[in-house]
Scaffold this motif. Sequence first.
Motif, PDB file in Angstrom:
ATOM      1  N   ASP A 174      -6.200  -2.129  -0.728  1.00  0.00           N
ATOM      2  CA  ASP A 174      -5.114  -1.175  -0.488  1.00  0.00           C
ATOM      3  C   ASP A 174      -5.079  -0.162  -1.627  1.00  0.00           C
ATOM      4  O   ASP A 174      -5.756  -0.320  -2.649  1.00  0.00           O
ATOM      5  CB  ASP A 174      -3.771  -1.903  -0.360  1.00  0.00           C
ATOM      6  CG  ASP A 174      -3.392  -2.638  -1.625  1.00  0.00           C
ATOM      7  OD1 ASP A 174      -2.994  -1.964  -2.606  1.00  0.00           O
ATOM      8  OD2 ASP A 174      -3.480  -3.894  -1.663  1.00  0.00           O
ATOM      9  N   CYS A 186       0.832  -1.204   0.000  1.00  0.00           N
ATOM     10  CA  CYS A 186       0.000   0.000   0.000  1.00  0.00           C
ATOM     11  C   CYS A 186       0.868   1.257   0.000  1.00  0.00           C
ATOM     12  O   CYS A 186       2.046   1.224   0.360  1.00  0.00           O
ATOM     13  CB  CYS A 186      -0.927  -0.009   1.223  1.00  0.00           C
ATOM     14  SG  CYS A 186      -0.079   0.380   2.770  1.00  0.00           S
ATOM     15  N   VAL A 237      -5.165   1.094   3.939  1.00  0.00           N
ATOM     16  CA  VAL A 237      -5.574  -0.312   3.895  1.00  0.00           C
ATOM     17  C   VAL A 237      -6.973  -0.397   4.507  1.00  0.00           C
ATOM     18  O   VAL A 237      -7.210   0.133   5.604  1.00  0.00           O
ATOM     19  CB  VAL A 237      -4.608  -1.227   4.674  1.00  0.00           C
ATOM     20  CG1 VAL A 237      -5.169  -2.651   4.719  1.00  0.00           C
ATOM     21  CG2 VAL A 237      -3.229  -1.224   4.032  1.00  0.00           C
TER      22      VAL A 237
END
Length: 453
Positions: free
Chosen positions: A383, A362, A366
């Motif tokens: 993500d 990410c 998230v």
Amino acid sequence: MRQSLLVRLLLFTLLFLLLLMAAVGYVLDAVYRQGQLQDWQQRIQVHSYNLLALVEERDQQLVLPERLQNQRFNNRDSGLFAVVEKAGEVVWRTPSAQTLGRFSSGWSDVGEWQFSRASNGEQEMLIARFGFEWQPLNSAVAPRIYNLVLAETSERLDAVSREFQRQLWQLLVEIVVALMVLQALILRLGLRPLRRMSDELEILQQGQSSQLQNDYPRELQPLITNFNRVLTAEQSQRERYRNTVADVSHSLKTPLTVLKGMLPNVVLPNEQKQEIATQLERMSDTVQYQLQRAMTGSRVSAAQRIAVAPVVESVLSALKKVYADKGIDWHIDCQSSCYFYGDDNDLMEIIGNLTDNASKYCQQQVRVRLLRENSQCCFMVEDDGPGIPVTQYEQVLRRGVRLDSQQPGQGFGLALVKDILDAYQAQLRISRSPLGGACFEVRWEGDRHDSRG
């Protein structure tokens, strides 16, 4: 949709009873009608003998009284008629038959009875014809042959038949209902051992028992015995599997650890050392993957009921510490009504791999969701990272495949997750997340349905 065994048996029973009662009703109705007809014939014969007893001779002609003792013969609307015929001509008729035309054709010989049905255009009539011989007192005159014809409208008989049919079918319906209730009770009692077996299997799947009890009816005992033998063999095989796995793990991990420890002391160029370290790490990950995969297959049969939300919270708590330096913005929505039937290590492996990948790739966000949709549970991880190209959705689930070589790992995590989910017949779906990165969605049955009838 699977139909209950109890419902199937009751439907077959109902169909059989309906066919049986229809046949019984038809036969009883036919027998009753035949009995009614025979009773009418006997009554009409009595009427005919009473009429013949009233016959007198006048001027060598057969005569009968104008008024009869049976008032139905005197009443035009009574529906009972009598006529005496000679050579097809009416020579006498009761007052009730004065307005009636000739309602019967044919001829009966002396002593012969003929029974038939006819209609006068308005009413259906039952007709009896009897042939008799009359010998005038003057013996010189030849005997004369007459036909006595008696008729009665079928209205009364039909009304009685209809009432009998109504009562008969009402009784048969009541019998069917009573038999179905009795059959349902009998089947519920008869199927009780199967319901108990289902309960024992549920306990067995939750790991609270290892065998089915042997106190079942004689008809089910061979099934129980053979099933317990299969369970014993499976448990023995699983135990041997675990022992073999432990031996392999000990045999391979120790040499790999020794090699890793000796590598810094080996005089080699740095590039070769780095390559050897990479290959040793790859071998270690491969061994761990194969061991984990083997253990997954052996744990599915002993399922436990595990609340998923606490496991998610535990994993995320650890990941927040591991990736604290990234400053990840976590969006968490977990419902407490989701359960997983299996091994807690497998559940931890699934949640850990998916959430770890999302944390690793990410940019800053998230999102983790755990929700229940009817009988299914859904676990979603999203993500805002680079995502996965659509053409490579299947490829990332293969063993040893990595799309980003800059991140640590050997590409076994998602393959292991896929193997575990396949073992539990769960579904894994990859898509594009609204956050911009990848979305991994796992679905499984959150209920153990009771299939008892």
